[in-house]
Motif scaffolding. Structure first.
Motif, PDB file in Angstrom:
ATOM      1  N   HIS A  72      50.264  48.048  11.576  1.00 47.03           N
ATOM      2  CA  HIS A  72      49.808  48.845  10.440  1.00 47.03           C
ATOM      3  C   HIS A  72      48.667  49.775  10.869  1.00 47.03           C
ATOM      4  CE1 HIS A  72      48.084  48.804   6.056  1.00 47.03           C
ATOM      5  NE2 HIS A  72      48.522  50.002   6.423  1.00 47.03           N
ATOM      6  N   TYR A  73      47.701  49.244  11.573  1.00 48.72           N
ATOM      7  CA  TYR A  73      46.558  50.031  12.029  1.00 48.72           C
ATOM      8  C   TYR A  73      46.992  51.144  12.974  1.00 48.72           C
ATOM      9  CZ  TYR A  73      42.361  51.213  14.690  1.00 48.72           C
ATOM     10  OH  TYR A  73      41.350  51.895  15.325  1.00 48.72           O
ATOM     11  N   GLN A  74      47.868  50.804  13.949  1.00 47.70           N
ATOM     12  CA  GLN A  74      48.283  51.792  14.951  1.00 47.70           C
ATOM     13  C   GLN A  74      49.045  52.959  14.308  1.00 47.70           C
ATOM     14  OE1 GLN A  74      47.403  51.894  18.102  1.00 47.70           O
ATOM     15  NE2 GLN A  74      46.302  49.940  17.991  1.00 47.70           N
ATOM     16  N   VAL A  75      49.923  52.666  13.334  1.00 42.43           N
ATOM     17  CA  VAL A  75      50.676  53.737  12.687  1.00 42.43           C
ATOM     18  C   VAL A  75      49.762  54.555  11.781  1.00 42.43           C
ATOM     19  CG1 VAL A  75      52.541  54.256  11.064  1.00 42.43           C
ATOM     20  CG2 VAL A  75      52.870  52.490  12.819  1.00 42.43           C
ATOM     21  N   ASN A  76      48.867  53.895  11.069  1.00 44.04           N
ATOM     22  CA  ASN A  76      47.983  54.592  10.140  1.00 44.04           C
ATOM     23  C   ASN A  76      47.092  55.598  10.864  1.00 44.04           C
ATOM     24  OD1 ASN A  76      46.975  54.938   7.430  1.00 44.04           O
ATOM     25  ND2 ASN A  76      45.101  53.900   8.114  1.00 44.04           N
ATOM     26  N   ARG A  77      46.642  55.246  12.060  1.00 45.20           N
ATOM     27  CA  ARG A  77      45.735  56.149  12.804  1.00 45.20           C
ATOM     28  C   ARG A  77      46.460  57.374  13.354  1.00 45.20           C
ATOM     29  NH1 ARG A  77      45.087  55.154  18.488  1.00 45.20           N
ATOM     30  NH2 ARG A  77      42.865  55.576  18.278  1.00 45.20           N
ATOM     31  N   LEU A  78      47.806  57.383  13.296  1.00 40.61           N
ATOM     32  CA  LEU A  78      48.535  58.580  13.714  1.00 40.61           C
ATOM     33  C   LEU A  78      48.337  59.725  12.719  1.00 40.61           C
ATOM     34  CD1 LEU A  78      51.972  57.001  14.837  1.00 40.61           C
ATOM     35  CD2 LEU A  78      50.051  57.718  16.289  1.00 40.61           C
ATOM     36  N   GLY A  79      48.085  59.381  11.453  1.00 36.00           N
ATOM     37  CA  GLY A  79      47.822  60.406  10.442  1.00 36.00           C
ATOM     38  C   GLY A  79      48.991  61.335  10.189  1.00 36.00           C
ATOM     39  N   LEU A  80      50.193  60.827  10.156  1.00 35.27           N
ATOM     40  CA  LEU A  80      51.377  61.661  10.005  1.00 35.27           C
ATOM     41  C   LEU A  80      51.639  61.977   8.534  1.00 35.27           C
ATOM     42  CD1 LEU A  80      53.726  59.830  12.535  1.00 35.27           C
ATOM     43  CD2 LEU A  80      52.598  62.042  12.857  1.00 35.27           C
ATOM     44  N   PRO A  81      51.769  63.250   8.157  1.00 34.07           N
ATOM     45  CA  PRO A  81      52.100  63.603   6.774  1.00 34.07           C
ATOM     46  C   PRO A  81      53.481  63.066   6.408  1.00 34.07           C
ATOM     47  CG  PRO A  81      51.283  65.520   7.984  1.00 34.07           C
ATOM     48  CD  PRO A  81      51.520  64.438   8.996  1.00 34.07           C
ATOM     49  N   GLY A  82      53.627  62.605   5.166  1.00 34.51           N
ATOM     50  CA  GLY A  82      54.907  62.117   4.676  1.00 34.51           C
ATOM     51  C   GLY A  82      55.206  60.682   5.058  1.00 34.51           C
ATOM     52  N   ILE A  83      54.320  60.075   5.851  1.00 34.46           N
ATOM     53  CA  ILE A  83      54.487  58.689   6.279  1.00 34.46           C
ATOM     54  C   ILE A  83      53.490  57.840   5.504  1.00 34.46           C
ATOM     55  CG2 ILE A  83      54.484  57.067   8.201  1.00 34.46           C
ATOM     56  CD1 ILE A  83      56.633  59.228   8.372  1.00 34.46           C
TER      57      ILE A  83
END
Length: 501
Positions: A72-83
């Motif tokens: 969860h943390y690793q994906v959230n820090r990507l900051g991808l719009p629409g995700i």
């Protein structure tokens, strides 16, 4: 969803909050870049599948359910719009594969798909409270460890093991190997999800001599002083029935059991007759599926029609197939005073339990306890003896059926034990699928060489865990309780004379 606990309150399954990953494709700016970054962050995601989802016309697509906090943390820090993320719950199994076949698993939405999770799906969803099982996670780990060690040593395809309380029917350990991770049951091979203890049915070999001998004694067909001619093999049609440990003489009933004589066992079965054999096997619960709180239960395989040759081969455990659970429950009835109990994964007060069904007289059960102890002290089960625990048991070695015949090189090797035989509390079963003998076993892969030592180690280790102090087998009261007057049969007893007529 409620927790699943072992008998001592150890958590076997619980529910934790989790985040699940989804996308709104309309808000994704660069689908290819987003798919590449997500696939790099979550390696189990397929780039092409993620790209297809992010370029779809839908406004909501799941990308990954049940993220770990780190993911969860690793994906959230990507900051991808629409995700984005949605809060959900995830079933968690703290002990991984341990007890996976009994506990079972759920789907991603928390619906039980196998094992206890499926049987009690509604209760776990609605009651909120924990569900306590009869399993003891300590014994489960012990049995799994010893079974895996034996599988590795003898290069077996797999194995099965059970520990059952002989006087309540409660299952304390249930092991089927190979196993699987209930958190991701689809990740491993399908054979790992197959429960050999309840869903597998096998020709059990000489362990069936327990029931054959009990039948002969209980029905009055034979007594311990009666004898049968085991000098020559039995020939019927194109079949020849031999002994693995031939004595080439008359054998008393006790000697037939001690030496695991196929020839003597066949003579007893034929003297009893097919109908009596069917009646006793039915009493022992071996002709119908066992009742236990699992959906994965198989029916036994029985011969149709049931001819004389079937009566003969069933006497020594070939020609019909049952599950390890059925065998263990029937052995428990043989040693606990003659009462067949319904095996269960749910603990309870003895007052809450059905009284069971009498299948043998108390006197026959007492005699069988003595014979089972004799088979370990002086017979084929010597490698199962655990000092101080008065182990009794029976070896089983069956050739696997291949096409119309049997493969002598493909064995199912097993041992079933009870202890302490002065007043049996526990039944322990272990089976190896196609073990290979080694230098230590002088090339033998039979039940006495590969499964009996395994059961002996389990009993020696579990004794202190369940609070059983070792006993002195030479104590006068114990010698008297387990003594067998074993005459050497030289001539036919009355039951053999009846058979000869």
């Amino acid at each position: 969803r409620g927790d699943v606990l072992d008998r001592n309150g150890v958590i076997l399954a619980t529910t934790l909050p989790t985040a699940s990953l989804y996308a709104d494709p309309a808000k994704v700016i660069d689908a290819a870049e987003a798919a590449e970054m997500l696939a790099a962050t979550l390696p189990d995601l397929d780039y092409d599948a993620v790209l297809a989802a992010l370029t779809s016309s839908r406004r909501f697509v799941w990308l990954r359910r049940g993220l770990t906090p780190s993911e969860h943390y690793q994906v959230n820090r990507l900051g991808l719009p629409g995700i984005a993320f949605q809060n959900e719950e995830r079933r968690y199994y703290p002990h991984g594969p341990l007890a996976a076949h009994a506990v079972g698993f759920t789907d991603v939405d928390g619906t039980g798909l196998a094992g206890i999770e499926k049987t009690f799906d509604r209760e776990l969803r609605t009651d909120g409270g924990p569900l306590r099982l009869s399993l003891d996670v300590r014994l489960q780990a012990l049995l799994q460890n010893e079974l895996q060690v034996a599988i590795d040593e003898f290069q077996a395809l797999g194995g099965a093991g059970l520990i059952m309380h002989a006087r309540s029917g409660e299952i304390l350990a249930m092991v089927s190997l190979p196993d699987f991770n209930p958190a991701r049951p689809e990740a491993g091979p399908a054979i790992g999800r197959f429960n050999r203890t309840t869903l597998g049915v096998y020709e059990m070999g000489s362990t069936f001599k327990v029931f054959n001998t009990a039948m002969a004694l209980d029905s009055g067909i034979a007594g311990l002083n009666d004898g049968y001619d085991a000098r020559e093999p039995i020939r019927i049609g194109r079949y020849t029935i031999n002994d693995f440990h031939p004595q080439r003489r008359w054998l008393s009933v006790g000697e037939i059991f001690m030496h695991s004589s196929n020839i003597g066992s066949v003579h007893m079965a034929v003297a009893a007759g097919t109908r009596r054999q069917q009646d006793y096997l039915d009493r022992f619960g071996l002709l119908a599926p066992p009742a236990i709180e699992l959906p994965e239960v198989a029916s036994p395989m029985v011969p149709t029609p049931w001819r004389e040759i079937n009566t003969m081969t069933i006497a020594y455990g070939h020609g019909m197939a049952v599950s390890p659970l059925q065998l263990s429950a029937a052995v428990a009835a043989t040693v606990n005073g003659g009462i067949l109990l319904t095996p269960t994964l749910i603990p309870g007060d003895r007052s809450d339990r059905p009284t069971g069904t009498r299948v043998l007289s108390a006197a026959t059960s007492d005699t069988m306890r003595r014979l089972l102890r004799l088979a370990v002290v002086s017979g084929t089960g010597g490698h199962a003896d655990a000092p101080g625990y008065l182990v009794g048991g029976k070896t089983g070695t069956a050739e696997k059926a291949v096409g119309p015949g049997y493969d002598r090189r493909a064995l199912l090797s097993s041992f079933v034990a009870a202890f302490p035989m002065t007043s049996p509390e526990y039944v322990v079963f272990a089976m190896l699928d196609e073990p290979r003998g080694n230098e230590r076993t002088f090339g033998y892969a039979t039940g006495g060489w590969v499964a009996a030592p395994l059961v002996g180690r389990v009993i020696e280790r579990m004794g202190p865990m369940v609070g059983l102090a070792p006993l002195d087998p030479e104590a006068p009261e114990i010698r008297e309780a387990l003594h067998v007057d074993l005459p050497r049969a030289e001539t036919a007893g009355p039951s053999l004379a009846a058979f000869a007529n």
